[in-house]
Design an enzyme around this catalytic site. Structure first.
Site, short mmCIF file in Angstrom:
data_model
loop_
_atom_site.label_atom_id
_atom_site.label_comp_id
_atom_site.label_asym_id
_atom_site.label_seq_id
_atom_site.Cartn_x
_atom_site.Cartn_y
_atom_site.Cartn_z
N GLN A 96 0.83 -1.25 0.11
CA GLN A 96 -0.06 -0.18 -0.02
C GLN A 96 0.87 1.12 -0.21
O GLN A 96 2.13 1.22 0.17
CB GLN A 96 -0.75 0.00 1.42
CG GLN A 96 -0.01 -0.09 2.61
CD GLN A 96 -1.33 -0.17 3.78
OE1 GLN A 96 -1.39 0.43 4.45
NE2 GLN A 96 -1.72 -1.52 3.68
N HIS A 98 0.24 5.78 0.91
CA HIS A 98 -0.74 6.68 1.57
C HIS A 98 -0.49 8.17 0.77
O HIS A 98 0.75 8.47 0.43
CB HIS A 98 -0.35 6.98 3.03
CG HIS A 98 -0.35 5.65 3.89
ND1 HIS A 98 -1.53 4.87 3.72
CD2 HIS A 98 0.45 4.99 4.56
CE1 HIS A 98 -1.46 3.73 4.57
NE2 HIS A 98 -0.22 4.02 4.85
N GLU A 133 3.34 7.36 8.51
CA GLU A 133 3.16 6.56 9.78
C GLU A 133 4.70 6.10 9.94
O GLU A 133 5.60 5.96 9.33
CB GLU A 133 2.41 5.44 9.74
CG GLU A 133 2.74 4.55 8.36
CD GLU A 133 1.69 3.36 8.21
OE1 GLU A 133 0.23 4.03 8.20
OE2 GLU A 133 1.90 2.33 7.73
N HIS A 262 4.79 0.17 0.44
CA HIS A 262 5.10 -0.55 1.61
C HIS A 262 4.36 -1.69 2.10
O HIS A 262 3.29 -1.73 1.89
CB HIS A 262 5.76 0.29 3.19
CG HIS A 262 4.40 1.08 3.63
ND1 HIS A 262 3.79 2.06 2.97
CD2 HIS A 262 3.43 0.64 4.45
CE1 HIS A 262 2.43 2.34 3.55
NE2 HIS A 262 2.45 1.45 4.71
N ARG A 281 -4.25 0.54 -2.21
CA ARG A 281 -3.77 -0.66 -2.22
C ARG A 281 -3.03 -0.91 -3.50
O ARG A 281 -3.64 -0.59 -4.68
CB ARG A 281 -4.54 -1.53 -1.80
CG ARG A 281 -4.94 -1.58 -0.24
CD ARG A 281 -6.09 -2.54 0.19
NE ARG A 281 -6.25 -2.18 1.51
CZ ARG A 281 -7.11 -1.33 2.16
NH1 ARG A 281 -7.77 -0.68 1.27
NH2 ARG A 281 -7.20 -1.21 3.45
#
Length: 400
Positions: A96, A98, A133, A262, A281
């Site tokens: 995926q 972001h 993240e 990642h 994804r």
């Protein structure tokens, strides 16, 4: 400060034993993937105040200035801008990326304008926020992070000796780096139906055969073979071969910024992220893959995995990232050591992952809480705390 009661999310990829072992409770036999700490509407933590649990989200909404502090509200609005987790991967998560802040805002607005329901399986943007993240290993932790340099990816694919992979190898060796990565990922994810299933199977079989023989790609080959065991025929296996394989040791971390592909493969770690649900994804999942939107968001920048190690700042081990919505640090406490002060300008969630930690509040009347592994508290911005004991304490807060 208030002790937190947190929710376990039972995603299918979760380990059946890692979280129960940490928490000191019997396993249920079902996957236990993530323990959520924070005010996310999907599973907000509850404050244990003796007269019944109260949602942390409701407490913050009732008085954001008191709970978050004026500086945090000015910077991020009346919401806790991060979500803290313990993540226990027993099987690989999806590959995926972001979006960045602008992509999230425009993508969310566009889907809202088209009337796409928030719970629609093909919806890409659940909110207008970005989702950087950080994952920090508590046990050896395997993952994929960022694109390999194309020449290295070409060597890895060529080593498999699968004829169907030769066109990708040629592209990776001949084209400019970013163009090569884009062209190969587009070809892999754009293939129709099961067109690549046999190629993926041959590549996975070769990887499983080569892994025990050693060499520079042995660990990566083993990881890709395991991916294929969980996701047979998935073209995301070939996409994963373009990425850096990394094994984190306890205390090491990865920062995943916008557009960085990642996947987490296995292990137990603490994860801290901006409070968003935006995920696009790339594969290794039965869920929707929007290839055109994915290709718009992915950053085709070759890089090393970028393993982070904490920097000591006056006894606090800080994981440095370029993000203001969250800041992760760690205290390794020893018996007889001086109590460690915890700055009070910002809201914080404190999580014990080993040993025993004593938290003391000296705001008004003195109060103490003892944390065992998995125990956590929320402390509002105005509260002055110190930590002592014989254990490991992670601290999640914001930068203002």
């Amino acid at each position: 400060m208030d002790r937190l009661v947190n929710t376990v999310r039972p995603y299918a990829w979760g380990s059946t034993t890692a979280l129960p072992d940490l928490l000191g409770v019997p396993p249920t036999g079902e996957p236990q993937a993530e323990l959520w700490l924070g005010a996310h509407p999907g599973a907000p933590s509850r404050l244990d105040r003796g007269d019944g649990p109260v949602s942390l989200a409701e407490v913050i909404a009732a008085d954001p200035g008191a709970e978050l502090g004026a500086a945090t509200v000015r910077a991020f609005g009346p919401r806790l801008p991060f979500l803290f987790k313990i993540l226990a991967a027993g099987a690989p998560l999806s590959l995926q990326v972001h979006p960045d802040r602008t992509q999230a805002e425009t993508g969310y607005a566009a889907e809202e304008a088209r009337g796409v329901p928030l719970d629609a399986p093909h919806r890409n943007y659940k909110d207008p926020h970005h989702k950087p993240e950080l994952i920090c290993a508590l046990t050896p932790f395997d993952g994929l992070c960022g694109f390999r340099h194309p020449a290295e990816a070409a060597d890895l694919l060529e080593g498999l000796d699968v004829a169907d992979l030769k066109p990708y190898v040629d592209i990776l060796r001949a084209s400019p780096e970013e163009s090569a990565l884009r062209e190969v990922l587009t070809a892999v994810l754009g293939a129709e139906g099961h067109a690549l299933a046999e190629t993926v199977e041959r590549a996975a079989t070769a990887a499983a055969h080569l892994a025990p023989k050693g060499g520079p790609h042995a660990e990566a080959y083993a990881a890709y073979a395991d991916l294929a065991h969980h996701h047979p025929g998935d073209p995301g296996i070939l996409a994963a071969m373009l990425l850096n394989y990394v094994r984190l040791q306890p205390g090491e971390a990865l920062f995943l910024g916008a557009g960085i592909p990642h996947a987490y493969l296995s292990g137990l770690g603490v994860e801290l992220m901006a409070n968003s649900d935006n995920v696009l994804r790339c594969g290794l999942t039965p869920k929707h893959v929007d290839v055109p939107e994915l290709l718009r968001v992915v950053r085709f920048e070759p890089r090393d995995a970028g393993v982070l190690r904490p920097e000591d700042v006056d006894g606090e081990e800080v994981y440095d990232t370029p993000i203001d919505e969250f800041r992760l640090s760690r205290f390794v406490l020893a018996p007889g050591g001086a109590p460690r002060p915890l700055p009070a300008r910002t809201p914080q969630i404190l999580l014990c992952t080993a040993g025993t930690v004593r938290l003391t509040s000296d705001t008004g009347t003195t109060r103490e809480l003892i944390l065992a592994p998995g125990g956590s508290v929320f402390a509002p911005a105005s509260e002055h705390l110190t930590a002592s004991g014989d254990g490991t304490l992670f601290r999640a807060t914001v930068v203002v």
